[in-house]
Design an enzyme around this catalytic site. Structure first.
Site, PDB file in Angstrom:
ATOM      1  N   ASP A 167       0.836  -1.210   0.000  1.00 25.55           N
ATOM      2  CA  ASP A 167       0.000   0.000   0.000  1.00 25.55           C
ATOM      3  C   ASP A 167       0.865   1.251   0.000  1.00 25.55           C
ATOM      4  O   ASP A 167       0.556   2.242  -0.677  1.00 25.55           O
ATOM      5  CB  ASP A 167      -0.920   0.005   1.215  1.00 25.55           C
ATOM      6  CG  ASP A 167      -1.976  -1.087   1.146  1.00 25.55           C
ATOM      7  OD1 ASP A 167      -2.324  -1.502   0.025  1.00 25.55           O
ATOM      8  OD2 ASP A 167      -2.439  -1.535   2.211  1.00 25.55           O
ATOM      9  N   GLU A 168       1.946   1.227   0.780  1.00 31.92           N
ATOM     10  CA  GLU A 168       2.870   2.357   0.804  1.00 31.92           C
ATOM     11  C   GLU A 168       3.410   2.627  -0.594  1.00 31.92           C
ATOM     12  O   GLU A 168       3.479   3.767  -1.051  1.00 31.92           O
ATOM     13  CB  GLU A 168       4.007   2.069   1.779  1.00 31.92           C
ATOM     14  CG  GLU A 168       5.002   3.206   1.917  1.00 31.92           C
ATOM     15  CD  GLU A 168       6.127   2.877   2.880  1.00 31.92           C
ATOM     16  OE1 GLU A 168       7.045   3.714   3.014  1.00 31.92           O
ATOM     17  OE2 GLU A 168       6.110   1.786   3.486  1.00 31.92           O
ATOM     18  N   GLY A 169       3.792   1.570  -1.288  1.00 36.99           N
ATOM     19  CA  GLY A 169       4.299   1.735  -2.649  1.00 36.99           C
ATOM     20  C   GLY A 169       3.232   2.224  -3.606  1.00 36.99           C
ATOM     21  O   GLY A 169       3.485   3.088  -4.447  1.00 36.99           O
TER      22      GLY A 169
END
Length: 418
Positions: A167-169
């Site tokens: 999700d961060e990416g």
């Protein structure tokens, strides 16, 4: 019998008042147009609780939105004093207290009347992911402590959560496309010799700090409580070999379109943007001007080989991150070249950036863009307005109307009889 002079004056004034009033009414009804008033501004706040530090970003967007998504821009960025919240594992209360300084700056930036409707989120990344794996109870205590502090603010606190790496990416990818307009080996005795630290570096570290190093890929033993003395050897070759053990390159042998660990990846083509720690490391090493791969590689290896005393003397005031730039630089080279498959020809397609369009690049803006899709848009207010000339004419006729009416009243009061 004819009208008296008083009746003639009174009749004339009433007629003038009627004509003037009717003219005013026509101007209002015929010349008025509907005008959309400027949309209000909404705000949102996101804490990026990373492994080494925490940052707070305040975003703003027009309340009427566009294509059902807020046209978001960055209104404030504030770096929290101290380390990341995962560093407060044994003192979780301090993790929450560390956020107050940036909170006060953010609250001062948002109009008081809009505080209650302003959402606030905290997303924790690598540091808290690691702590959750090592000691889930401590991780829960840290999240509880920061939630208590944030929950007592006048804004709409939506919760603190652990952000998955994917999700961060993904949110980082959304951010950069949005702002661009595109959518170890231990010796049997003595100190632990560490190739990723400069020669002459000597420090006593807690075991947890050591096992967070990119050169250590194994899990810290649970019974390891004694502090360890670490001695840097400044060996970039040995450091690179240790970093390679973090990746399973053998799983991709014979496979096309494979990065590492057996994960699918198409060939690299087109422009790429490297941000966050990629940018911070290369910015420190003066490698953000699209230097050739050979220059980047030589610069990092030369830096790793410098004696620690020389490094300390060359960069005063930067002691907090100084020891880690060697390991970080070699990790970035290994990941990009051997992991993702960049070559000398495609290296120039990578741009190391900290900002784009005046906005910090990271996952938080992408997160807020996703969030604004869930916030109802406000319809812009309408108002009936006139051009300046028509408005002036209307005022004149209103004055004439009032004057005629007042004149008629005066005639009746001053001369009640012939």
């Amino acid at each position: 019998m004819g009208l008296s002079w008083k009746e003639k004056v009174f009749t004339a004034l009433l007629a003038a008042a009627a004509v003037s009033g009717l003219t005013t009414l026509v101007l209002i009804l015929v010349e008025a147009t509907n005008v959309l008033l400027p949309a209000g501004t909404k705000f949102g706040m996101v804490f990026d609780a990373g492994s080494s530090h925490t940052s707070l970003f305040v975003y703003q967007w027009p309340a009427d939105k566009e294509n059902n998504t807020g046209v978001v821009s960055q209104a404030l960025a504030c770096q929290v004093e101290g380390p990341g919240i995962s560093s407060y594992a044994t003192d979780p209360t301090a993790a929450g207290e560390s956020l107050r300084g940036c909170l006060e700056k953010a609250l001062a930036r948002i109009p008081e009347a809009q505080l209650r409707e302003t959402p606030l989120f905290l997303g924790a990344t690598a540091g808290m992911r690691l702590l959750s794996q090592k000691n889930s109870s401590q991780a829960r205590d840290v999240f509880a402590a920061v939630s208590r502090v944030l929950g007592r603010t006048p804004v709409d606190f939506q919760g603190a959560e652990l952000l998955a790496g994917r999700d961060e990416g993904a949110f980082g990818w959304i951010t950069i496309n949005y702002v661009l307009g595109m959518l170890v080996e231990r010796s049997p005795a003595g100190p632990l010799r560490h190739p990723c630290y400069h020669s002459g570096y000597w420090a006593t570290l807690a075991p947890g700090a050591l096992y967070e190093s990119p050169c250590v890929h194994s899990t810290a033993p649970r019974n390891l409580t004694q502090n360890l003395t670490v001695e840097g050897t400044g060996d970039p070759g040995a450091c690179t070999e240790a970093i390679r053990e973090l990746f399973n390159f053998s799983s991709c042998k014979g496979q096309v379109d494979c990065a590492f660990d057996g994960v699918y990846q198409p060939p690299v083509r087109g422009p790429f943007y490297a941000f966050s720690n990629f940018y911070y490391t290369f910015h420190f090493l003066n490698l953000t001007s699209r230097q050739p791969l050979g220059t980047a590689n030589a610069t990092i290896w030369e830096f790793c080989r410098r004696p620690w005393k020389l490094v300390e003397n060359s960069y005063p005031g930067q002691e907090r991150w100084l020891r880690d730039y060697c390991a970080s630089g070699l990790y970035i080279l290994t990941l990009l070249l051997e992991g993702y498959g960049f070559s000398e020809e495609t290296w120039s397609n990578i741009e190391f950036r900290g900002q784009a369009g005046g906005t910090d690049i990271g996952w938080t803006l992408g997160y807020m863009l996703n969030l604004t899709g869930l916030i109802p848009a406000e319809a812009p207010a309408q108002w009936r307005a006139q051009s300046y000339g028509v408005w002036v004419a209307g005022v004149v006729f209103v004055v004439l109307t009032l004057s005629a009416i007042l004149g008629a009243v005066a005639v009746q009061l001053l001369w009640p009889h012939d």
